[in-house]
Enzyme design. Sequence first.
Site, PDB file in Angstrom:
ATOM      1  N   SER A 116       0.946  -1.360  -0.134  1.00 50.53           N
ATOM      2  CA  SER A 116       0.102  -0.054   0.036  1.00 50.53           C
ATOM      3  C   SER A 116       1.008   1.112  -0.100  1.00 50.53           C
ATOM      4  O   SER A 116       1.849   1.149   0.470  1.00 50.53           O
ATOM      5  CB  SER A 116      -1.034   0.041   1.346  1.00 50.53           C
ATOM      6  OG  SER A 116      -1.526   1.271   1.516  1.00 50.53           O
ATOM      7  N   HIS A 117       0.263   2.330  -0.331  1.00 51.94           N
ATOM      8  CA  HIS A 117       0.994   3.686  -0.239  1.00 51.94           C
ATOM      9  C   HIS A 117       1.163   4.114   0.986  1.00 51.94           C
ATOM     10  O   HIS A 117       2.187   4.822   1.518  1.00 51.94           O
ATOM     11  CB  HIS A 117       0.324   4.721  -0.837  1.00 51.94           C
ATOM     12  CG  HIS A 117       0.331   4.722  -2.469  1.00 51.94           C
ATOM     13  ND1 HIS A 117       0.139   3.748  -3.386  1.00 51.94           N
ATOM     14  CD2 HIS A 117       0.839   5.670  -3.105  1.00 51.94           C
ATOM     15  CE1 HIS A 117       0.188   4.230  -4.440  1.00 51.94           C
ATOM     16  NE2 HIS A 117       0.712   5.337  -4.486  1.00 51.94           N
ATOM     17  N   SER A 118       0.496   3.525   2.120  1.00 48.32           N
ATOM     18  CA  SER A 118       0.549   3.956   3.512  1.00 48.32           C
ATOM     19  C   SER A 118       1.074   2.537   4.308  1.00 48.32           C
ATOM     20  O   SER A 118       0.579   1.543   4.117  1.00 48.32           O
ATOM     21  CB  SER A 118      -0.753   4.093   4.049  1.00 48.32           C
ATOM     22  OG  SER A 118      -0.762   3.898   5.317  1.00 48.32           O
ATOM     23  N   GLY A 176       3.892   6.258  -0.354  1.00 46.91           N
ATOM     24  CA  GLY A 176       4.613   6.319  -1.544  1.00 46.91           C
ATOM     25  C   GLY A 176       4.834   4.523  -1.616  1.00 46.91           C
ATOM     26  O   GLY A 176       4.145   3.646  -1.008  1.00 46.91           O
ATOM     27  N   ASP A 179      -2.498  -1.844  -3.577  1.00 50.16           N
ATOM     28  CA  ASP A 179      -3.578  -0.986  -3.808  1.00 50.16           C
ATOM     29  C   ASP A 179      -3.581  -0.428  -5.215  1.00 50.16           C
ATOM     30  O   ASP A 179      -4.604  -0.675  -5.777  1.00 50.16           O
ATOM     31  CB  ASP A 179      -3.583   0.163  -2.481  1.00 50.16           C
ATOM     32  CG  ASP A 179      -2.310   1.136  -2.303  1.00 50.16           C
ATOM     33  OD1 ASP A 179      -1.629   1.095  -3.120  1.00 50.16           O
ATOM     34  OD2 ASP A 179      -2.413   1.786  -1.408  1.00 50.16           O
TER      35      ASP A 179
END
Lengths: 143, 239
Positions: A21-23, A57, A81
């Site tokens: 995921s980006h997070s 990112g 994601d």
Amino acid sequence: MGVSDVAQADGSKRVGIVLVSHSKEVADSVARLAAGLAGVPDARVAGAGGLPDGGLGTSEELIVEAAHRMDEGAGVALLVDLGSAVLTVKTLLAEGDELPEPARLVDAPLVEGAVAAVVTAAGGGDLAAVASAAEEAYTYRKL
Amino acid sequence: MSGKVTNEAGGSGEGGSGGRELDAAFFARWMTASADAVAREADRLTELDSAIGDADHGGNMRRGFEAVRGELAEEVPGTPGAVLMTAGRKLVSTVGGASGPLYGTLLRRTGKALGSAERVSGEDLADALRTGIDAVAQLGGAAAGDKTMLDALFPAVAALADSGGEDFGAARDAAERGAEETVPMQARKGRASYLGERSIGHRDPGATSAALLVAALAEADGAEGGTAGSQENDSSGSE
């Protein structure tokens, strides 16, 4: 963070699952959520979220590290994601030799797909079975 | 230095067709010039990206190309292909956004297509770039007119190929025009596509950074045109 780094007691190899995921928070939390909902506390599932500094990112380095940590020799399924998470995993699969073999990008919704993947992997499903269970999650309608 | 063609001045360089022989040092100069351009224009890239994206393009590109600069300052690989593959690999591992795998794939596939030759012609480069650009299109599932970096890269490589690999200035101009032409387009790929019609009227950040890279190529070429391969390590400034 792997929920568990202990191989199964009977020695059988399970498919590893990496959630990109980006997070970082999303990736790690979904990993815990999937293991919890699946009732598999020692599931081979890990998040690879965000940048190494914790920002939003996608980090190739974190993905590769998590994939190797989750790999028991039965392959690794990667759920992602969007955007750079998809492109980074695709690039790793197309170009590099950094990921364990076999590794597969699974086309699935992250949360629902992770739960299905964890359940299937814990039941001894191979990489194809894990991937197809996760992909099937797209068909679970909510209305 | 616009569109400098080496053999228009004095005719036949070495005994054959085409003027250039591009070596690893040339490709390292291209990457360094790209890092300079990205650093110079980072704020503008981020500004463009804040209109239709997530406002990280300038920072991401700068981080990636500074890492490339650092890597090449330590050691320049021996062949053009190896320089681009090294740079591409560095971008994938350091950018952190979609431009990492996209530009990384562009450079890696271009580098791979150049093979292990120690020197390549402009025509070789045009052919290899086309391979790299096609790989980017495939990775992103994008086509011309989708308001992406491809809208600068396709015209650039076409201009370079049309000139037999000679006119780097024409490639630069075509990339710049292509980037400008993304303004009225509606985005069909990436974060900007969520905006639908509201993406119209903004210049695409990816096409803009792609045009910077092509301009850096022309700049590296201009530097080379001056003297026959003398200035080797001009910009090794540690980062």
